[in-house]
Design a protein around this motif. Structure first.
Motif, PDB file in Angstrom:
ATOM      1  N   TYR A  23      22.827   7.787   7.348  1.00 17.43           N
ATOM      2  CA  TYR A  23      21.864   7.419   6.319  1.00 17.43           C
ATOM      3  C   TYR A  23      22.136   8.231   5.059  1.00 17.43           C
ATOM      4  CZ  TYR A  23      19.070   5.143   9.966  1.00 17.43           C
ATOM      5  OH  TYR A  23      18.641   4.331  10.983  1.00 17.43           O
TER       6      TYR A  23
ATOM      7  N   PRO B 217      15.398   7.659   3.474  1.00 19.93           N
ATOM      8  CA  PRO B 217      16.786   7.411   3.891  1.00 19.93           C
ATOM      9  C   PRO B 217      17.127   5.924   3.895  1.00 19.93           C
ATOM     10  CG  PRO B 217      15.695   8.959   5.374  1.00 19.93           C
ATOM     11  CD  PRO B 217      14.632   8.373   4.508  1.00 19.93           C
TER      12      PRO B 217
ATOM     13  N   PHE C   6      19.999   3.122   5.312  1.00 24.20           N
ATOM     14  CA  PHE C   6      20.996   2.931   6.373  1.00 24.20           C
ATOM     15  C   PHE C   6      22.354   2.610   5.776  1.00 24.20           C
ATOM     16  CE2 PHE C   6      22.665   1.839  10.408  1.00 24.20           C
ATOM     17  CZ  PHE C   6      23.250   0.582  10.365  1.00 24.20           C
TER      18      PHE C   6
ATOM     19  N   GLN D  43      26.243   2.036  11.543  1.00 22.84           N
ATOM     20  CA  GLN D  43      26.012   2.547  12.887  1.00 22.84           C
ATOM     21  C   GLN D  43      27.275   2.356  13.723  1.00 22.84           C
ATOM     22  OE1 GLN D  43      23.400   0.457  16.049  1.00 22.84           O
ATOM     23  NE2 GLN D  43      22.119   2.166  15.371  1.00 22.84           N
TER      24      GLN D  43
ATOM     25  N   ASN E 146      28.944  -1.336  14.519  1.00 22.46           N
ATOM     26  CA  ASN E 146      28.196  -2.525  14.947  1.00 22.46           C
ATOM     27  C   ASN E 146      27.024  -2.825  14.024  1.00 22.46           C
ATOM     28  OD1 ASN E 146      26.471  -0.493  15.860  1.00 22.46           O
ATOM     29  ND2 ASN E 146      25.635  -1.820  17.424  1.00 22.46           N
ATOM     30  N   GLY E 147      27.123  -2.422  12.791  1.00 23.10           N
ATOM     31  CA  GLY E 147      26.096  -2.760  11.810  1.00 23.10           C
ATOM     32  C   GLY E 147      26.325  -1.948  10.552  1.00 23.10           C
TER      33      GLY E 147
ATOM     34  N   GLY F  70      24.782  -1.338   6.373  1.00 24.73           N
ATOM     35  CA  GLY F  70      23.814  -1.606   5.326  1.00 24.73           C
ATOM     36  C   GLY F  70      24.507  -2.017   4.039  1.00 24.73           C
ATOM     37  N   ASN F  71      23.757  -2.023   2.958  1.00 27.85           N
ATOM     38  CA  ASN F  71      24.278  -2.476   1.670  1.00 27.85           C
ATOM     39  C   ASN F  71      25.034  -1.371   0.940  1.00 27.85           C
ATOM     40  OD1 ASN F  71      23.196  -5.086   1.959  1.00 27.85           O
ATOM     41  ND2 ASN F  71      21.193  -4.349   1.291  1.00 27.85           N
TER      42      ASN F  71
ATOM     43  N   LEU G  29      22.507  11.987   6.162  1.00 27.60           N
ATOM     44  CA  LEU G  29      21.929  12.290   7.464  1.00 27.60           C
ATOM     45  C   LEU G  29      22.638  11.512   8.553  1.00 27.60           C
ATOM     46  CD1 LEU G  29      18.213  12.020   6.350  1.00 27.60           C
ATOM     47  CD2 LEU G  29      19.359  14.124   7.028  1.00 27.60           C
TER      48      LEU G  29
ATOM     49  N   ARG H  14      21.455   1.945  21.375  1.00 25.81           N
ATOM     50  CA  ARG H  14      21.044   1.391  20.099  1.00 25.81           C
ATOM     51  C   ARG H  14      19.534   1.190  19.999  1.00 25.81           C
ATOM     52  NH1 ARG H  14      24.894  -3.652  20.412  1.00 25.81           N
ATOM     53  NH2 ARG H  14      24.359  -3.265  22.604  1.00 25.81           N
ATOM     54  N   ALA H  15      18.840   1.183  21.135  1.00 31.90           N
ATOM     55  CA  ALA H  15      17.435   0.789  21.099  1.00 31.90           C
ATOM     56  C   ALA H  15      16.456   1.948  21.182  1.00 31.90           C
ATOM     57  CB  ALA H  15      17.143  -0.171  22.252  1.00 31.90           C
ATOM     58  N   THR H  16      16.917   3.158  21.420  1.00 34.39           N
ATOM     59  CA  THR H  16      15.995   4.275  21.582  1.00 34.39           C
ATOM     60  C   THR H  16      15.829   5.039  20.273  1.00 34.39           C
ATOM     61  OG1 THR H  16      17.778   5.733  22.279  1.00 34.39           O
ATOM     62  CG2 THR H  16      16.605   4.524  24.006  1.00 34.39           C
ATOM     63  N   GLU H  17      14.868   5.986  20.279  1.00 38.56           N
ATOM     64  CA  GLU H  17      14.616   6.719  19.041  1.00 38.56           C
ATOM     65  C   GLU H  17      15.820   7.565  18.660  1.00 38.56           C
ATOM     66  OE1 GLU H  17      12.829   7.064  21.794  1.00 38.56           O
ATOM     67  OE2 GLU H  17      12.316   9.137  22.219  1.00 38.56           O
ATOM     68  N   ALA H  18      15.954   7.763  17.360  1.00 42.68           N
ATOM     69  CA  ALA H  18      17.084   8.504  16.816  1.00 42.68           C
ATOM     70  C   ALA H  18      16.686   9.937  16.537  1.00 42.68           C
ATOM     71  CB  ALA H  18      17.562   7.830  15.536  1.00 42.68           C
ATOM     72  N   PHE H  19      17.626  10.836  16.765  1.00 41.78           N
ATOM     73  CA  PHE H  19      17.426  12.247  16.489  1.00 41.78           C
ATOM     74  C   PHE H  19      18.409  12.658  15.386  1.00 41.78           C
ATOM     75  CE2 PHE H  19      14.465  13.260  19.801  1.00 41.78           C
ATOM     76  CZ  PHE H  19      14.669  12.254  20.731  1.00 41.78           C
TER      77      PHE H  19
ATOM     78  N   PHE I 122       7.769   4.102  13.866  1.00 37.94           N
ATOM     79  CA  PHE I 122       8.071   5.517  14.056  1.00 37.94           C
ATOM     80  C   PHE I 122       7.489   6.339  12.911  1.00 37.94           C
ATOM     81  CE2 PHE I 122      11.390   4.926  17.306  1.00 37.94           C
ATOM     82  CZ  PHE I 122      11.685   3.585  17.130  1.00 37.94           C
TER      83      PHE I 122
ATOM     84  N   TYR J 144       8.394  10.187  11.203  1.00 34.66           N
ATOM     85  CA  TYR J 144       9.260  11.358  11.131  1.00 34.66           C
ATOM     86  C   TYR J 144       8.702  12.315  10.078  1.00 34.66           C
ATOM     87  CZ  TYR J 144      13.013   9.115  13.820  1.00 34.66           C
ATOM     88  OH  TYR J 144      13.768   8.525  14.811  1.00 34.66           O
TER      89      TYR J 144
ATOM     90  N   ARG K   3      11.940  -0.182  13.128  1.00 30.36           N
ATOM     91  CA  ARG K   3      13.288  -0.509  13.610  1.00 30.36           C
ATOM     92  C   ARG K   3      13.563  -1.973  13.295  1.00 30.36           C
ATOM     93  NH1 ARG K   3      13.972   1.438  18.983  1.00 30.36           N
ATOM     94  NH2 ARG K   3      14.940   3.222  17.965  1.00 30.36           N
TER      95      ARG K   3
ATOM     96  N   TRP L 203      19.985  -5.222  12.484  1.00 31.05           N
ATOM     97  CA  TRP L 203      20.945  -5.474  11.407  1.00 31.05           C
ATOM     98  C   TRP L 203      22.260  -5.848  12.070  1.00 31.05           C
ATOM     99  CZ3 TRP L 203      19.295  -4.380   6.294  1.00 31.05           C
ATOM    100  CH2 TRP L 203      20.257  -4.640   5.318  1.00 31.05           C
TER     101      TRP L 203
ATOM    102  N   SER M 238      24.174  -6.397  15.097  1.00 32.55           N
ATOM    103  CA  SER M 238      23.907  -5.896  16.436  1.00 32.55           C
ATOM    104  C   SER M 238      23.378  -4.467  16.399  1.00 32.55           C
ATOM    105  CB  SER M 238      25.183  -5.960  17.282  1.00 32.55           C
ATOM    106  OG  SER M 238      26.203  -5.176  16.686  1.00 32.55           O
ATOM    107  N   ALA M 239      23.199  -3.933  15.212  1.00 33.61           N
ATOM    108  CA  ALA M 239      22.713  -2.554  15.093  1.00 33.61           C
ATOM    109  C   ALA M 239      21.197  -2.519  15.163  1.00 33.61           C
ATOM    110  CB  ALA M 239      23.185  -1.938  13.787  1.00 33.61           C
ATOM    111  N   ARG M 240      20.691  -1.435  15.670  1.00 33.07           N
ATOM    112  CA  ARG M 240      19.249  -1.187  15.679  1.00 33.07           C
ATOM    113  C   ARG M 240      19.017  -0.024  14.731  1.00 33.07           C
ATOM    114  NH1 ARG M 240      20.621  -5.115  18.165  1.00 33.07           N
ATOM    115  NH2 ARG M 240      20.039  -5.628  20.311  1.00 33.07           N
ATOM    116  N   GLN M 241      18.713  -0.345  13.476  1.00 35.16           N
ATOM    117  CA  GLN M 241      18.616   0.735  12.515  1.00 35.16           C
ATOM    118  C   GLN M 241      17.192   0.849  11.995  1.00 35.16           C
ATOM    119  OE1 GLN M 241      18.251   0.429   9.013  1.00 35.16           O
ATOM    120  NE2 GLN M 241      18.598  -1.704   8.553  1.00 35.16           N
ATOM    121  N   LEU M 242      16.897   1.989  11.411  1.00 33.98           N
ATOM    122  CA  LEU M 242      15.566   2.274  10.903  1.00 33.98           C
ATOM    123  C   LEU M 242      15.488   1.973   9.415  1.00 33.98           C
ATOM    124  CD1 LEU M 242      15.015   5.687  12.711  1.00 33.98           C
ATOM    125  CD2 LEU M 242      13.905   3.529  13.273  1.00 33.98           C
TER     126      LEU M 242
ATOM    127  N   PHE N 279      13.039   2.924   6.359  1.00 30.70           N
ATOM    128  CA  PHE N 279      12.040   3.936   6.068  1.00 30.70           C
ATOM    129  C   PHE N 279      11.176   3.554   4.873  1.00 30.70           C
ATOM    130  CE2 PHE N 279      13.176   7.504   8.780  1.00 30.70           C
ATOM    131  CZ  PHE N 279      14.463   7.183   9.178  1.00 30.70           C
TER     132      PHE N 279
END
Lengths: 112, 115
Positions: free
Chosen positions: A35, A43, A45, A48, A55-56, A58-59, A90, A97-102, B34, B36, B94, B97, B99-103, B105
């Motif tokens: 990010y 932030p 994106f 990823q 697999n993804g 952003g702009n 960041l 891909r589906a769980t929370e990000a740290f 979410f 943060y 979430r 995008w 196949s991505a799972r992006q946040l 904000f």
């Protein structure tokens, strides 16, 4: 501490140069996202990586590129730096891909 | 497009008082939401998430958030604020995008807890 580490913490580059930022993901996490956070903004994106494949995205233009390695660490490369690339970058890792990000603590890039 | 909005750039509250940081969302389908927190010159720390289930979600450091589907809101709350809660708070949704799972904000809310 999240277990996600980024290097370097601060960096100053000249317009037109190239930069590589690094991220070590949390143990066991196979997904890394990058990010860009400009000053005073949330932030945004960039892209990823999941199991070494992008697999993804952003702009962001193609001069933003990345890699993920077999140990799931990752790099963000930016070519032909512009002044507007100055931001906090960041890295975030997740179990998949589906769980929370740290998030890591970020790399502060200044382009002059 | 899926998005979140944080209508307040700045929230001030006295120590010991309850705090609320507002977030509204716009998504198609079921939202994954979410919160943060970001301290100066630091990355983002995960506080809590809503995926499904109870509308009141409890998270780290005594924070909780209430999911309200009819009002499309996901406000962050804490019964008694501490000076150390002063930080920048981000709501995120979430999105898928490719196949991505992006946040995605929100723009962030600066919380200041006054002693």
């Amino acid at each position: 501490e999240t277990g996600v580490t980024q290097s370097p913490t601060h960096l100053i580059k000249t317009r037109g140069q190239q930069v590589t930022l690094r991220c070590s993901s949390q143990s066991g996490h196979n997904t890394v996202s990058w990010y860009q956070q400009a000053l005073g903004q949330g932030p945004q994106f960039i892209f990823q990586y999941y199991r070494e494949e992008e697999n993804g995205r952003g702009n962001f233009p193609p001069r933003f590129s990345g890699l993920q390695f077999p140990n799931y660490s990752s790099e963000l490369n930016v070519n032909a730096l512009e002044l507007d690339d100055s931001a906090l970058y960041l890295c975030a890792s997740s179990l998949d891909r589906a769980t929370e990000a740290f998030f890591g603590q970020g790399t502060r890039l200044t382009v002059v | 497009a899926q998005s979140v909005a944080q209508p307040e750039d700045q929230v001030n509250v006295a120590e010991g008082n309850p705090l609320t940081v507002k977030c509204t969302y716009s998504v198609s389908g079921n939202p994954y939401l979410f919160w943060y927190v970001q301290y100066p010159n630091r990355g983002l720390q995960f506080l809590l998430k809503y995926i499904t289930g109870d509308n009141l979600v409890k998270g780290s450091y005594g924070f909780e958030a209430e999911f309200n589907k009819s009002q499309t809101s996901f406000h962050l709350k804490k019964p008694s604020a501490l000076v150390s809660d002063s930080a920048l708070y981000f709501c995120a949704v979430r999105v898928f995008w490719g196949s991505a799972r992006q946040l995605t904000f929100g723009s962030g809310t600066q919380l200041t807890v006054l002693p």
